[in-house]
Write an enzyme that holds these catalytic residues in place. Structure first.
Site, PDB file in Angstrom:
ATOM      1  N   HIS A 349       0.828  -1.212   0.000  1.00  9.17           N
ATOM      2  CA  HIS A 349       0.000   0.000   0.000  1.00  9.17           C
ATOM      3  C   HIS A 349       0.860   1.259   0.000  1.00  9.17           C
ATOM      4  O   HIS A 349       2.092   1.218   0.207  1.00  9.17           O
ATOM      5  CB  HIS A 349      -0.947   0.010   1.207  1.00  9.17           C
ATOM      6  CG  HIS A 349      -0.260   0.078   2.539  1.00  9.17           C
ATOM      7  ND1 HIS A 349       0.313   1.217   3.036  1.00  9.17           N
ATOM      8  CD2 HIS A 349      -0.062  -0.881   3.494  1.00  9.17           C
ATOM      9  CE1 HIS A 349       0.826   0.979   4.243  1.00  9.17           C
ATOM     10  NE2 HIS A 349       0.618  -0.297   4.534  1.00  9.17           N
ATOM     11  N   CYS A 367       3.584  -4.442   6.664  1.00  3.17           N
ATOM     12  CA  CYS A 367       3.183  -4.322   5.271  1.00  3.17           C
ATOM     13  C   CYS A 367       4.363  -3.893   4.403  1.00  3.17           C
ATOM     14  O   CYS A 367       5.422  -3.533   4.900  1.00  3.17           O
ATOM     15  CB  CYS A 367       2.039  -3.322   5.125  1.00  3.17           C
ATOM     16  SG  CYS A 367       0.486  -3.878   5.871  1.00  3.17           S
TER      17      CYS A 367
END
Length: 421
Positions: A349, A367
């Site tokens: 992301h 992440c």
């Protein structure tokens, strides 16, 4: 950022459907009573005649279950002809099942001698069925026999969610997956009812998994290697009437197709802080990234794009990292262009707050972070089934049931997870 299943999204992308293990299909339907009347007007169970027949077939054809009987959905249907030769045999539902489900027609096979027919599948619970038989005697005279019976209703049911559906075009890493509402005890019975055909022919196997986070059990069909681009896949799941254990029945068959598109595989090197994106074997992008820090490292291993959302709210509290704003690890952010690759909450992301670390240090909570521009490109290109291979992290390889982590098993290890191995 790092989050787990259950975090809300303020805006969702329509580009990808949610994965099977995060969804529940609406399998129920409005109740609609079936036709319980037998061919002579008597209801099954009312003591009506066992069959109606014409010509010389009367008394020579025997149907089991007998007319008027109420039997379990897994009961075999058999038709025998004493002296006569069987022609056609049909086992056809009369109206909908008692819970409104569209029931299945029962198929079967005729023995080589032409005197016995036996069904080869289970029946829909709570359904009235009519057996229609044609038979020919030694003189060549044909006659028709009919008989009615009923299957018992399911006291308990098990729902199933299939992925992918609706002629989807997916990436090369997406397995064909069936997720169950309740655990399946009789895995072999379920697996025997599943059939997959591919064009071109692709070797693979069914395997049983449980997601370590959600506890959802599923059976996936995974090729031995990634799907070849252009593969057409058809699933036939003859599940209606199968007892998954303890009298908990499946009620519907599933028939669906999908195809495989671009071979998009991304290689994230957490030690070098880079990610290389390939399409059909050719490198198309090189990104600077910032992955999980030493305290919250990114998973190693092969992961698969499950879904994507244009905006996701990610919080430290949702993953039990920090609940107090006084903590250095506290966060509560709307994260953009988020592509999910595990159930446990690993995303690729946009992470503009870490721009100064891109290509230099891992500073996320697990992440894979990209700049705004790079994240938008990755988001716009990604489809369900694209592959992300992560290396260079200090964390273990992702669990086989965490998302579509089964690619971390060899083909032989995967085949061993079949209930029929």
């Amino acid at each position: 950022m790092f989050r787990t299943f259950g975090i809300s999204a303020s805006r969702r992308s329509g580009a990808l459907a949610a994965p099977a293990l995060l969804l529940a299909l609406a399998l129920g339907a409005a109740a609609c009573g079936g036709d319980d009347t037998s061919s002579d007007g008597a209801a099954p169970g009312d003591g009506g005649p066992a069959a109606t027949a014409s010509a010389s077939a009367a008394g020579k054809v025997t149907v089991s279950p007998a007319a008027g009987k109420s039997v379990a959905p897994g009961t075999p249907v058999t038709v025998t002809a004493a002296g006569d030769t069987l022609g056609t045999v049909t086992v056809t539902p009369k109206g909908k099942a008692s819970d409104g489900v569209d029931p299945v027609e029962v198929t079967g096979k005729l023995a080589a001698d032409g005197h016995t027919w036996t069904s080869d599948r289970t029946m829909t619970p709570g359904t009235a069925y009519t057996v229609t038989v044609t038979a020919t005697d030694a003189a060549g005279k044909q006659a028709t026999t009919t008989s009615d019976f009923r299957t018992t209703a399911a006291g308990k049911v098990n729902g199933v969610t299939a992925t992918p559906l609706n002629n989807a075009v997916v990436g090369v890493g997406l397995p064909l997956s069936l997720a169950f509402d309740k655990p399946v005890a009789d895995k072999a019975a379920v697996e025997r009812a599943l059939s997959i055909t591919t064009t071109p022919a692709v070797k693979g196997s069914w395997g049983w998994l449980t997601d370590p986070l959600t506890g959802i059990q599923r059976v996936d069909w995974r090729p031995d290697t990634y799907w070849p681009t252009g593969t057409k896949v058809t699933l036939t799941a003859r599940l209606s009437g199968i007892d998954t254990g303890d009298g908990r029945f499946l009620r519907r068959d599933i028939h669906d197709t999908f195809s495989v598109g671009t071979a998009r595989i991304s290689y994230a090197d957490l030690a070098k802080h880079t990610m290389r994106v390939t399409e059909n074997g050719r490198t198309v992008k090189n990104f600077k990234i910032s992955g999980g820090s030493s305290a919250f490292p990114t998973w190693n291993g092969t992961m698969v794009v499950m879904a994507k959302q244009s905006t996701v709210r990610m919080t430290s509290a949702s993953v039990n990292i920090a609940t107090s704003e006084d903590s250095a690890d506290f966060y509560d952010e709307d994260v953009h262009n988020a592509v999910r690759i595990t159930t446990s909450g690993t995303f690729v992301h946009a992470a503009p707050w870490n721009d100064r670390y891109m290509g230099k240090q891992n500073k996320s909570h697990g992440c894979i972070g990209l700049s705004d521009a790079d994240a938008k490109w990755f988001f716009d290109s990604a489809v369900r089934g694209d592959v992300v291979v992560s290396t260079g992290s200090t964390r273990a390889v992702v669990d086989k049931g965490n998302g579509y982590g089964e690619w971390n098993l060899s083909a032989d290890q995967w085949h061993a997870l079949s209930a029929l191995a």
